[in-house]
Design an enzyme around this catalytic site. Sequence first.
Site, PDB file in Angstrom:
ATOM      1  N   LYS A 136       0.841  -1.198   0.000  1.00  0.00           N
ATOM      2  CA  LYS A 136       0.000   0.000   0.000  1.00  0.00           C
ATOM      3  C   LYS A 136       0.877   1.250   0.000  1.00  0.00           C
ATOM      4  O   LYS A 136       1.720   1.429   0.876  1.00  0.00           O
ATOM      5  CB  LYS A 136      -0.915   0.007   1.226  1.00  0.00           C
ATOM      6  CG  LYS A 136      -1.893   1.171   1.220  1.00  0.00           C
ATOM      7  CD  LYS A 136      -2.891   1.056   2.339  1.00  0.00           C
ATOM      8  CE  LYS A 136      -2.429   1.642   3.632  1.00  0.00           C
ATOM      9  NZ  LYS A 136      -2.306   3.104   3.640  1.00  0.00           N
ATOM     10  N   ASP A 194      -3.412   4.281  -1.808  1.00  0.00           N
ATOM     11  CA  ASP A 194      -4.326   4.759  -0.762  1.00  0.00           C
ATOM     12  C   ASP A 194      -4.305   6.287  -0.723  1.00  0.00           C
ATOM     13  O   ASP A 194      -3.733   6.885   0.181  1.00  0.00           O
ATOM     14  CB  ASP A 194      -3.888   4.159   0.580  1.00  0.00           C
ATOM     15  CG  ASP A 194      -4.873   4.453   1.696  1.00  0.00           C
ATOM     16  OD1 ASP A 194      -6.029   4.812   1.395  1.00  0.00           O
ATOM     17  OD2 ASP A 194      -4.478   4.327   2.872  1.00  0.00           O
ATOM     18  N   LYS A 216      -7.119   8.130  -0.738  1.00  0.00           N
ATOM     19  CA  LYS A 216      -8.346   8.580  -0.060  1.00  0.00           C
ATOM     20  C   LYS A 216      -8.894   9.834  -0.730  1.00  0.00           C
ATOM     21  O   LYS A 216      -8.997  10.915  -0.129  1.00  0.00           O
ATOM     22  CB  LYS A 216      -8.087   8.834   1.429  1.00  0.00           C
ATOM     23  CG  LYS A 216      -7.634   7.595   2.187  1.00  0.00           C
ATOM     24  CD  LYS A 216      -7.663   7.821   3.690  1.00  0.00           C
ATOM     25  CE  LYS A 216      -7.232   6.606   4.461  1.00  0.00           C
ATOM     26  NZ  LYS A 216      -5.794   6.332   4.397  1.00  0.00           N
ATOM     27  N   LEU A 217      -9.262   9.666  -1.996  1.00  0.00           N
ATOM     28  CA  LEU A 217      -9.718  10.819  -2.784  1.00  0.00           C
ATOM     29  C   LEU A 217     -11.023  11.382  -2.221  1.00  0.00           C
ATOM     30  O   LEU A 217     -11.941  10.635  -1.859  1.00  0.00           O
ATOM     31  CB  LEU A 217      -9.920  10.392  -4.242  1.00  0.00           C
ATOM     32  CG  LEU A 217      -8.695   9.794  -4.940  1.00  0.00           C
ATOM     33  CD1 LEU A 217      -9.066   9.306  -6.339  1.00  0.00           C
ATOM     34  CD2 LEU A 217      -7.555  10.799  -5.018  1.00  0.00           C
ATOM     35  N   ASP A 253     -13.052  15.002  -3.355  1.00  0.00           N
ATOM     36  CA  ASP A 253     -13.036  16.284  -4.045  1.00  0.00           C
ATOM     37  C   ASP A 253     -14.321  16.377  -4.879  1.00  0.00           C
ATOM     38  O   ASP A 253     -15.206  15.523  -4.727  1.00  0.00           O
ATOM     39  CB  ASP A 253     -11.768  16.355  -4.944  1.00  0.00           C
ATOM     40  CG  ASP A 253     -11.293  17.799  -5.149  1.00  0.00           C
ATOM     41  OD1 ASP A 253     -12.151  18.681  -5.394  1.00  0.00           O
ATOM     42  OD2 ASP A 253     -10.082  18.043  -5.079  1.00  0.00           O
ATOM     43  N   ASN A 256     -15.959  15.559 -10.673  1.00  0.00           N
ATOM     44  CA  ASN A 256     -15.143  15.545 -11.885  1.00  0.00           C
ATOM     45  C   ASN A 256     -13.664  15.329 -11.572  1.00  0.00           C
ATOM     46  O   ASN A 256     -12.984  14.539 -12.228  1.00  0.00           O
ATOM     47  CB  ASN A 256     -15.339  16.861 -12.655  1.00  0.00           C
ATOM     48  CG  ASN A 256     -14.544  16.870 -13.943  1.00  0.00           C
ATOM     49  OD1 ASN A 256     -14.781  16.055 -14.831  1.00  0.00           O
ATOM     50  ND2 ASN A 256     -13.565  17.771 -14.032  1.00  0.00           N
ATOM     51  N   THR A 257     -13.178  16.012 -10.541  1.00  0.00           N
ATOM     52  CA  THR A 257     -11.759  15.889 -10.174  1.00  0.00           C
ATOM     53  C   THR A 257     -11.438  14.478  -9.705  1.00  0.00           C
ATOM     54  O   THR A 257     -10.408  13.898 -10.064  1.00  0.00           O
ATOM     55  CB  THR A 257     -11.417  16.918  -9.072  1.00  0.00           C
ATOM     56  OG1 THR A 257     -11.730  18.205  -9.577  1.00  0.00           O
ATOM     57  CG2 THR A 257      -9.960  16.864  -8.673  1.00  0.00           C
ATOM     58  N   THR A 310      -9.823   4.630  11.163  1.00  0.00           N
ATOM     59  CA  THR A 310      -9.675   3.835  12.394  1.00  0.00           C
ATOM     60  C   THR A 310      -9.027   4.632  13.521  1.00  0.00           C
ATOM     61  O   THR A 310      -9.030   4.202  14.674  1.00  0.00           O
ATOM     62  CB  THR A 310      -8.834   2.563  12.131  1.00  0.00           C
ATOM     63  OG1 THR A 310      -7.716   2.941  11.341  1.00  0.00           O
ATOM     64  CG2 THR A 310      -9.632   1.512  11.433  1.00  0.00           C
ATOM     65  N   ARG A 346       2.949  -0.232  10.626  1.00  0.00           N
ATOM     66  CA  ARG A 346       4.035  -0.152  11.610  1.00  0.00           C
ATOM     67  C   ARG A 346       4.456  -1.454  12.284  1.00  0.00           C
ATOM     68  O   ARG A 346       5.655  -1.638  12.507  1.00  0.00           O
ATOM     69  CB  ARG A 346       3.709   0.951  12.628  1.00  0.00           C
ATOM     70  CG  ARG A 346       3.863   2.335  12.006  1.00  0.00           C
ATOM     71  CD  ARG A 346       3.170   3.408  12.787  1.00  0.00           C
ATOM     72  NE  ARG A 346       1.720   3.292  12.667  1.00  0.00           N
ATOM     73  CZ  ARG A 346       0.846   4.112  13.249  1.00  0.00           C
ATOM     74  NH1 ARG A 346       1.280   5.098  14.010  1.00  0.00           N
ATOM     75  NH2 ARG A 346      -0.450   3.949  13.073  1.00  0.00           N
TER      76      ARG A 346
END
Length: 237
Positions: free
Chosen positions: A42, A69, A71-72, A74, A77-78, A125, A216
């Site tokens: 990722k 990842d 996380k769009l 907006d 269209n963008t 999370t 991590r």
Amino acid sequence: MRGISTSLDMAKNKIIVAIDVATKKEALDLVEQLRGDISCFKVGLQLYTAEGPEIVRAIRATGANVFLDLKLHDIPNTVAKAVESAAKLGAQMLTIHLCGGSEMIRAAVSAKPRELSLLGVTVLTSADEQTLRQVGIPDKIENHALRLAKLGVEGGIDGLVASPHELKMLRQQFGTKIKLAVPGIRPSWSEAGDQKRVMTPHEALDAGADYLVIGRPIIADPRPSEAVNKILSGLEG
Ligand code: C5P
């Protein structure tokens, strides 16, 4: 013997390592060390912002899959144009924030080719009810996550990124038609850090996760491939 190796292969394919590091060099070092056991990595905001699309191409060139990842969130269209760009880069999975609403979700789904899986993020999370209150949401986390998940599924997404504690509820609600990817995974020997709603790998698979997103506990370990092996041996059987 074959049974054991098959279950080990299945477990390997369920782990996605979050390579949350600052440079291409560190990222490719990790991919090289883990490539024998892990087939999907990722790339998140830190690495993508530092190294740009080239990091996705470089990981793909090793033969590994990329979960991008970003996380769009907006205007529709963008987001649709960004989905097209991610598909051209060769990513296999891409995330959007479901709180962007159904018009944004549908625009993203229409822009994606079949080979790109679009996963919707419900509630991060790291968030708790206090976080929801701060942004004006009076509901319980579970209700809010379910509301967003329904919006995503109605809009045609392929899967959800959700807290381990929402897994059972989401499986009950959507059956197997939706893939569930779960961060906030902490083996019993590791520290929770900023993740507030955690589960062990074993518990999360039992609760119905398709993919475990682990950062991590693996990448901050001085010996990342040993950490992967410890996790895998905890999952066997
Ligand atoms: O290091 P750790 O195992 O906590 O990494 C979890 C990864 O999953 C991070 O890359 C984080 O950005 C991502 N993530 C998350 N919670 C979500 C969605 C993604 O922690 N709801």
